[in-house]
Scaffold this motif. Sequence first.
Motif, mmCIF file in Angstrom:
data_model
loop_
_atom_site.group_PDB
_atom_site.id
_atom_site.type_symbol
_atom_site.label_atom_id
_atom_site.label_comp_id
_atom_site.label_asym_id
_atom_site.label_seq_id
_atom_site.Cartn_x
_atom_site.Cartn_y
_atom_site.Cartn_z
ATOM 1 N N ALA A 24 29.884 15.288 -13.462
ATOM 2 C CA ALA A 24 28.403 15.951 -13.921
ATOM 3 C C ALA A 24 27.584 16.385 -12.637
ATOM 4 N N TYR A 25 26.380 16.647 -12.923
ATOM 5 C CA TYR A 25 25.782 16.894 -11.502
ATOM 6 C C TYR A 25 24.157 16.107 -11.532
ATOM 7 N N ALA A 26 23.814 15.703 -10.664
ATOM 8 C CA ALA A 26 22.709 14.829 -10.398
ATOM 9 C C ALA A 26 21.772 15.789 -9.272
ATOM 10 N N MET A 27 20.391 15.460 -9.492
ATOM 11 C CA MET A 27 19.401 16.144 -8.789
ATOM 12 C C MET A 27 18.673 14.756 -7.987
ATOM 13 N N HIS A 28 18.348 14.950 -6.783
ATOM 14 C CA HIS A 28 17.645 13.755 -6.024
ATOM 15 C C HIS A 28 16.387 13.577 -6.637
ATOM 16 N N ALA A 29 16.034 12.453 -6.866
ATOM 17 C CA ALA A 29 14.600 12.003 -7.766
ATOM 18 C C ALA A 29 13.429 12.665 -6.861
ATOM 19 N N LEU A 30 13.493 12.613 -5.645
ATOM 20 C CA LEU A 30 12.250 13.279 -4.739
ATOM 21 C C LEU A 30 12.091 14.865 -5.011
ATOM 22 N N LEU A 31 13.327 15.497 -5.230
ATOM 23 C CA LEU A 31 13.308 17.007 -5.510
ATOM 24 C C LEU A 31 13.031 17.006 -7.051
ATOM 25 N N ARG A 32 13.570 16.477 -8.167
ATOM 26 C CA ARG A 32 13.077 16.504 -9.180
ATOM 27 C C ARG A 32 11.622 16.347 -9.553
ATOM 28 N N ALA A 33 11.150 15.281 -8.882
ATOM 29 C CA ALA A 33 9.990 14.929 -9.003
ATOM 30 C C ALA A 33 8.771 16.377 -8.491
ATOM 31 N N HIS A 34 9.077 16.823 -7.378
ATOM 32 C CA HIS A 34 8.668 17.769 -6.789
ATOM 33 C C HIS A 34 8.861 19.132 -7.641
ATOM 34 N N LEU A 35 9.927 19.226 -8.207
ATOM 35 C CA LEU A 35 9.859 20.518 -8.876
ATOM 36 C C LEU A 35 9.111 20.350 -10.206
ATOM 37 N N ARG A 48 2.237 11.974 -8.255
ATOM 38 C CA ARG A 48 2.948 12.649 -9.130
ATOM 39 C C ARG A 48 4.084 13.342 -8.467
ATOM 40 N N ASN A 49 3.809 13.932 -7.047
ATOM 41 C CA ASN A 49 5.013 14.328 -6.234
ATOM 42 C C ASN A 49 4.931 13.682 -4.818
ATOM 43 N N PRO A 50 5.754 12.786 -4.855
ATOM 44 C CA PRO A 50 5.896 11.749 -3.503
ATOM 45 C C PRO A 50 5.922 12.462 -2.375
ATOM 46 N N GLN A 61 0.881 -1.294 -0.073
ATOM 47 C CA GLN A 61 -0.018 -0.103 0.105
ATOM 48 C C GLN A 61 0.904 1.162 -0.050
ATOM 49 N N VAL A 62 1.880 1.190 0.697
ATOM 50 C CA VAL A 62 2.953 2.246 0.916
ATOM 51 C C VAL A 62 3.608 2.702 -0.602
ATOM 52 N N ALA A 63 4.036 1.470 -0.959
ATOM 53 C CA ALA A 63 4.485 1.610 -2.263
ATOM 54 C C ALA A 63 3.766 2.284 -3.482
ATOM 55 N N ALA A 64 2.730 1.730 -3.429
ATOM 56 C CA ALA A 64 1.568 2.161 -4.407
ATOM 57 C C ALA A 64 1.592 3.538 -4.234
ATOM 58 N N ALA A 65 1.269 3.860 -2.890
ATOM 59 C CA ALA A 65 0.914 5.544 -2.677
ATOM 60 C C ALA A 65 2.087 6.472 -3.266
ATOM 61 N N LEU A 66 3.381 6.063 -3.026
ATOM 62 C CA LEU A 66 4.420 6.510 -3.255
ATOM 63 C C LEU A 66 4.765 6.337 -4.856
ATOM 64 N N THR A 67 4.689 5.372 -5.499
ATOM 65 C CA THR A 67 5.021 5.428 -6.977
ATOM 66 C C THR A 67 4.066 6.020 -7.836
ATOM 67 N N GLY A 68 2.720 5.839 -7.428
ATOM 68 C CA GLY A 68 1.290 6.376 -8.093
ATOM 69 C C GLY A 68 1.331 7.911 -7.937
ATOM 70 N N ASP A 104 7.169 20.970 1.425
ATOM 71 C CA ASP A 104 7.181 22.185 1.960
ATOM 72 C C ASP A 104 8.772 22.486 2.343
ATOM 73 N N ALA A 105 9.505 21.575 2.756
ATOM 74 C CA ALA A 105 10.920 22.022 3.170
ATOM 75 C C ALA A 105 11.678 22.115 1.683
ATOM 76 N N PHE A 106 11.360 21.249 0.776
ATOM 77 C CA PHE A 106 11.927 21.754 -0.596
ATOM 78 C C PHE A 106 11.705 23.071 -1.028
#
Length: 630
Positions: free
Chosen positions: A582-593, A498-500, A489-496, A513-515
């Motif tokens: 090179a430069y990488a962005m954290h996946a959670l931050l990218r999804a939020h943006l 748009r902004n985990p 259930q948790v995995a489905a809520a996060l992966t589904g 909010d912290a981002f």
Amino acid sequence: MRFSVLGPLQVLSLDRPVAIGGPKQHILLALLLARSGSTVPVPQIVDTLWPRRPPRTALAQIHSRISSLRHILGAETIKTVPSGYSLTPSPGAIDAQVFEAEVSRAIALRAAGRHGEATAVLRTCLGRWRGPSAFQHLDGEPFDREAGRLEELRLFALEHRIGADLETRDAAELVPELVDLVAAHPTHERFHHHLMLALDRSGRRSDALNAYLGLQRRLAAELGTDPAEDLQRLYHQLLSMDRGAPDRRQGRARPDRGGPAGPFANQLPPDIPDVIGRGSERRIVVDALTAGSAAPQGTAARAVIVSGMTGVGKSALAVHAAHLVRDSFPDGLLYIDGSAFPRTEEGLRGVLGRLLHGLGVPEEEQPGSWALRQDVYRSLVATRRVLVLIDNVTEADDLRAIIPTGGGSAVCVTTQVSHLAVDGAVRVPLDVLGADESRALLSSGLCPGRFEGQGRRLDEVLAVCGGLPAALRAVGNVLAARPHWSLEQVAAALTGARNPASRLSLPGRSLADAFDEACGRLTEGSRRALSALAALEVERLTPGTAGLLLGCSGTAAAALLDELTDRNLLRPVPAARPQEWAYAMHALLRAHLRATLPDALPTTLPNSAYRGNCGQFHLRYRNSAEVGIP
């Protein structure tokens, strides 16, 4: 040459008065002294000398009078700057500045329990006043403002002189003076507080209670307010006759201040019992802080800076390490959350007030201005062994006033800004956790076997969290609060989602909010460029690629990427070619943006234009391989 402004203006040379010319020249010198060390603009000089209608020759007259003052005072005393003039006398030449320094010294002595010495200093500095007001007989807004400030400081010094006398003299001797002060300042609450104590310690408790009731009626009638809380407490204490055992020698009850340094203060937040990983970083922080606490008093305090992206666990590590080294700092553990105070003078005043309270200085005994509070704070920590933890710092300016002095103290700073500078600081950058540490943190506090048979779902959750401790703790808290939920259930809520990040709750706010707060500290251009880079499904960016996407040179793109890296919104990773990054962005931050892109920036259509920080941003390609992403 000495200048006296605590009364009528007077200039002395070898203790003899010096004539300074006519009334206009007298006013001009007074204005320069009132703004000593600062530039006085020519328009302000004109308005002060001729408040109604300046003559056509005003500028020529000012120039002539400045020349005359230089002849009297010395050519280097008054400097010309593009917008006006500045008077810079030698240190200690102005009695008002000496007065302020002596008040600060006396407050520090009182805070250290040295009341007799404080009284002597305060009597000396109060004796510098030669009249009822500073800049006496001079009219005008600059003089009124400075005279009002100095008058407030004079009353503050008088409060403390009487407070120190209450600790060292027979209280009955102070009653007549306090009665006169209360009559002259009928709504001044500290004078009433001192009068109540003096009357009570003189065996006149009923008079002390009547003094309070008189103030209460006056405040209600004139201001519609009640007396301050400390006055109310004192009144009820006297009313109930519950005052503890009095010191008969002085006729008063003496508070327990825990020795010269006051009671031990621990302002730290609670420790986290299950700090996962961070073993090497913890050792570095602990070693640096304890080395600083053992340094000689003549050296600077040791500093540690813990940096990293939002949610990476900076505060948790710093608080945990501070609790571990508690015994090395017997005079106190002080804590400031930089995000809780505005970056203004009032905010700095509040920060210093909290620190002074932790050092045993009650709020009513603290100076009003932040500059005087800074002097008292530095005086106190110079000879003590305290640890100051300054959390969530965003700018170096936030630190200068509160870095402890003296080798016996240490400071630990947490920040999202990697380039934050503190002289001699040990830097401890934090990255995301590895796979094993992430799994251990997620399962911390959960029943054993909670994840049995859910390996694939566990991997999905760990992938979404990306090793970010705040995200892992948020998921763990959900699982602990809802034991009937499966990991599926948790995995489905996060992966589904748009902004985990919006689904991951931190204490008092979400990770989203912290981002937003972290990105909000960027300039508008940098913030829009970061969103533009997040719009692409790209895991790693080189400066050349970023320049192509943003429509600017590789050099300009590299500068932007470095700025975002300094703010820990990107992180450097090895590129495909040796010795390149090179430069990488954290996946959670990218999804939020991506979920909050301005103006619904398209992420799938080619040839759409977007104005970024470097220039014209072109989303020409969506597939990373098409632009040569390594």
